[in-house]
Enzyme design. Structure first.
Site, PDB file in Angstrom:
ATOM      1  N   TYR A   1     -40.833  -5.448  91.871  1.00 18.41           N
ATOM      2  CA  TYR A   1     -41.098  -6.877  92.083  1.00 18.41           C
ATOM      3  C   TYR A   1     -41.896  -7.144  93.348  1.00 18.41           C
ATOM      4  O   TYR A   1     -42.697  -8.079  93.398  1.00 18.41           O
ATOM      5  CB  TYR A   1     -39.812  -7.712  92.041  1.00 18.41           C
TER       6      TYR A   1
ATOM      7  N   GLU B   1     -44.343 -25.540 114.421  1.00 22.36           N
ATOM      8  CA  GLU B   1     -45.197 -24.637 113.631  1.00 22.36           C
ATOM      9  C   GLU B   1     -45.940 -25.370 112.509  1.00 22.36           C
ATOM     10  O   GLU B   1     -46.524 -24.726 111.627  1.00 22.36           O
ATOM     11  CB  GLU B   1     -44.362 -23.500 113.028  1.00 22.36           C
TER      12      GLU B   1
END
Ligand code: 13P
Length: 205
Positions: free
Chosen positions: A116, A70
């Site tokens: 958050y 990847e």
């Protein structure tokens, strides 16, 4: 600590806390004109500083171990996010489950339940499905990462970027935990309102 040691420490920490398993996932950090990246088929749990592969920012593998398959989408994420110094790709359970939902908003995959998540991300886009290692993942990741420092890969997992390894790791963990809340809550969840989300993003820009 040198970047190699930092990468290994962050990878071990993700592994021992169950954010990754087996040889799933890959992790990289930018060092000048190249990235250091986990080698293909390696476990976050047993990585050593000397095991890391090196790839130039233009995609040429440099001498040493074979890089993650990847590496191309890590480079795509760095291209899309000039501030990024690190990229973490995980198959963490709940984020991956979200990526497999039949009905998925590809522009923003999760409701915002807690502050958050809103403060760290403008949205959670999803890059379309291609097999692992397919070069077509790179442009798809680059387009999604242009809109957000983190994204999901359809039927695959998450990608988080950060200025540092610690920041990229924390963002990957935040996504996994928000995805876990999503499944825990089911239909009982109450997401923050668009106004509350906008206010958080204004305050904590
Ligand atoms: P690598 O072992 O080549 O890094 O691939 C693992 C993975 O997570 C594929 O997406």
């Amino acid at each position: 600590m040198r970047l190699r040691e930092q990468l290994v420490a962050v990878a071990h920490s993700l592994y021992v806390r169950g954010y990754t398993f087996g040889t799933a996932g890959n992790i990289s950090v930018r060092e000048g004109e190249r990235i250091l990246i986990s080698p293909t088929n390696s476990s976050f749990g047993s990585l050593k500083p000397g095991d890391l592969a090196e790839v130039s920012l233009t995609g040429e593998p440099l001498p040493g171990p074979s890089p993650s398959k990847e590496a191309h989408f890590h480079l795509a994420a760095y291209r899309a996010r000039p501030e990024a110094g690190a990229v973490v790709h995980l198959h963490s359970c709940h984020a991956t489950a979200v990526s497999c939902l039949a009905d998925l908003d590809m522009d923003d995959a999760l409701p915002v339940y807690t502050p958050y998540f809103a403060m760290r991300l403008p949205c959670l886009p999803v890059a379309e499905y291609y097999p692992p290692g397919d070069p077509a993942l790179a442009p798809s990741v680059e387009a999604a990462a242009a809109n957000s420092p983190a994204l999901l890969l359809r039927n695959h997992g998450s990608i988080a970027t950060g200025r540092t390894l610690q920041e990229a790791s924390a963002l990957a963990e935040e996504i996994e935990e928000q995805a876990r809340l999503y499944f825990l809550l089911g239909a009982r969840g109450r997401a923050l309102t668009p106004e509350q989300v906008a206010e958080l993003r204004r305050r904590f820009r």
